[in-house]
Design an enzyme around this catalytic site. Structure first.
Site, PDB file in Angstrom:
ATOM      1  N   CYS A 174      -9.958  -5.393   0.515  1.00 53.09           N
ATOM      2  CA  CYS A 174     -11.132  -4.505   0.557  1.00 53.09           C
ATOM      3  C   CYS A 174     -12.003  -4.733  -0.682  1.00 53.09           C
ATOM      4  O   CYS A 174     -11.584  -5.389  -1.648  1.00 53.09           O
ATOM      5  CB  CYS A 174     -10.690  -3.042   0.643  1.00 53.09           C
ATOM      6  SG  CYS A 174     -10.169  -2.343  -0.936  1.00 53.09           S
ATOM      7  N   CYS A 194     -10.552  -3.724  -4.114  1.00 48.36           N
ATOM      8  CA  CYS A 194      -9.519  -4.655  -4.603  1.00 48.36           C
ATOM      9  C   CYS A 194     -10.138  -5.974  -5.051  1.00 48.36           C
ATOM     10  O   CYS A 194      -9.687  -6.567  -6.049  1.00 48.36           O
ATOM     11  CB  CYS A 194      -8.461  -4.889  -3.526  1.00 48.36           C
ATOM     12  SG  CYS A 194      -7.429  -3.424  -3.279  1.00 48.36           S
ATOM     13  N   CYS A 251      -4.186   0.577  -2.497  1.00 50.93           N
ATOM     14  CA  CYS A 251      -3.974  -0.659  -1.736  1.00 50.93           C
ATOM     15  C   CYS A 251      -2.902  -1.538  -2.382  1.00 50.93           C
ATOM     16  O   CYS A 251      -2.666  -1.474  -3.602  1.00 50.93           O
ATOM     17  CB  CYS A 251      -5.258  -1.476  -1.676  1.00 50.93           C
ATOM     18  SG  CYS A 251      -6.602  -0.730  -0.766  1.00 50.93           S
ATOM     19  N   ASN A 272       0.842  -1.196   0.000  1.00 50.72           N
ATOM     20  CA  ASN A 272       0.000   0.000   0.000  1.00 50.72           C
ATOM     21  C   ASN A 272       0.885   1.257   0.000  1.00 50.72           C
ATOM     22  O   ASN A 272       1.951   1.284   0.622  1.00 50.72           O
ATOM     23  CB  ASN A 272      -1.020   0.002   1.139  1.00 50.72           C
ATOM     24  CG  ASN A 272      -0.444  -0.197   2.519  1.00 50.72           C
ATOM     25  OD1 ASN A 272       0.587  -0.836   2.690  1.00 50.72           O
ATOM     26  ND2 ASN A 272      -1.098   0.361   3.522  1.00 50.72           N
ATOM     27  N   GLU A 277      -2.970  -4.721  -3.062  1.00 49.35           N
ATOM     28  CA  GLU A 277      -3.457  -5.672  -4.088  1.00 49.35           C
ATOM     29  C   GLU A 277      -3.533  -5.018  -5.454  1.00 49.35           C
ATOM     30  O   GLU A 277      -3.178  -5.601  -6.477  1.00 49.35           O
ATOM     31  CB  GLU A 277      -4.844  -6.188  -3.725  1.00 49.35           C
ATOM     32  CG  GLU A 277      -4.934  -6.922  -2.413  1.00 49.35           C
ATOM     33  CD  GLU A 277      -5.252  -6.001  -1.236  1.00 49.35           C
ATOM     34  OE1 GLU A 277      -4.695  -4.896  -1.153  1.00 49.35           O
ATOM     35  OE2 GLU A 277      -6.070  -6.409  -0.393  1.00 49.35           O
ATOM     36  N   GLU A 280       0.333   5.240   0.631  1.00 46.99           N
ATOM     37  CA  GLU A 280      -0.613   6.260   1.088  1.00 46.99           C
ATOM     38  C   GLU A 280      -0.183   7.644   0.616  1.00 46.99           C
ATOM     39  O   GLU A 280       0.916   7.829   0.077  1.00 46.99           O
ATOM     40  CB  GLU A 280      -0.721   6.190   2.628  1.00 46.99           C
ATOM     41  CG  GLU A 280      -1.279   4.853   3.068  1.00 46.99           C
ATOM     42  CD  GLU A 280      -1.588   4.773   4.557  1.00 46.99           C
ATOM     43  OE1 GLU A 280      -1.116   5.622   5.330  1.00 46.99           O
ATOM     44  OE2 GLU A 280      -2.314   3.835   4.939  1.00 46.99           O
TER      45      GLU A 280
END
Ligand code: THU
Length: 133
Positions: A89, A92, A56, A45, A58, A47
């Protein structure tokens, strides 16, 4: 996927997790996708101070694979923190479903054995291109 491949995939996800850039949530995630070409595509990830610009692990892995020409996948391993493994999530899951609707998924965290599941279990009624016709 052999047991050796599964172990390598989980350890790739754990290594990718170490590269997470997560100064805001402090929630570090690593992902590793086994391509049909035998390559492992990993992601973490990343940010951003503008929180919505965060991506993310993935999706970083999927997009890295697609950008390198691989669109078919054998399995995904995810590495998160905490006491129990966490699933991808919803966003993803949707991105993974685009390329691999029944992908085997290994969910891992620092303690205990990885949980084996599939994308069909995590996202049973998938929106896909057939919906668009
Ligand atoms: N995150 C992932 O990398 N993958 C997921 O499937 C869930 C959430 C990241 C995004 C953000 O950097 C942090 O975890 C907290 O939501």
């Amino acid at each position: 996927m052999t047991r050796d491949q599964a172990e390598t995939l989980v350890s790739s996800a754990q290594k990718a997790r170490e590269r997470a850039y997560a100064p805001y949530s402090n929630y570090h995630v690593g992902a590793a996708l086994l391509g049909e070409d035998g390559e492992i595509y990993s992601g973490c990830n990343v940010e951003n101070s503008s929180y919505g610009a965060t991506i993310c692990a993935e999706r970083v892995a999927v997009f890295a694979a697609v950008a390198k020409g691989c669109r078919n996948f054998e399995a995904l391993a995810l590495a998160t923190g905490g006491k129990e493994p966490a699933p991808p999530c919803g966003m993803c899951l949707q991105v993974l479903a685009e390329f691999a609707p029944s992908l085997p998924v290994l969910l891992s965290c620092p303690e205990g054995d990885p949980i084996e599941t599939t994308l069909e279990i995590l996202l049973p009624r998938q929106f896909n291109r057939d919906e668009l016709s």
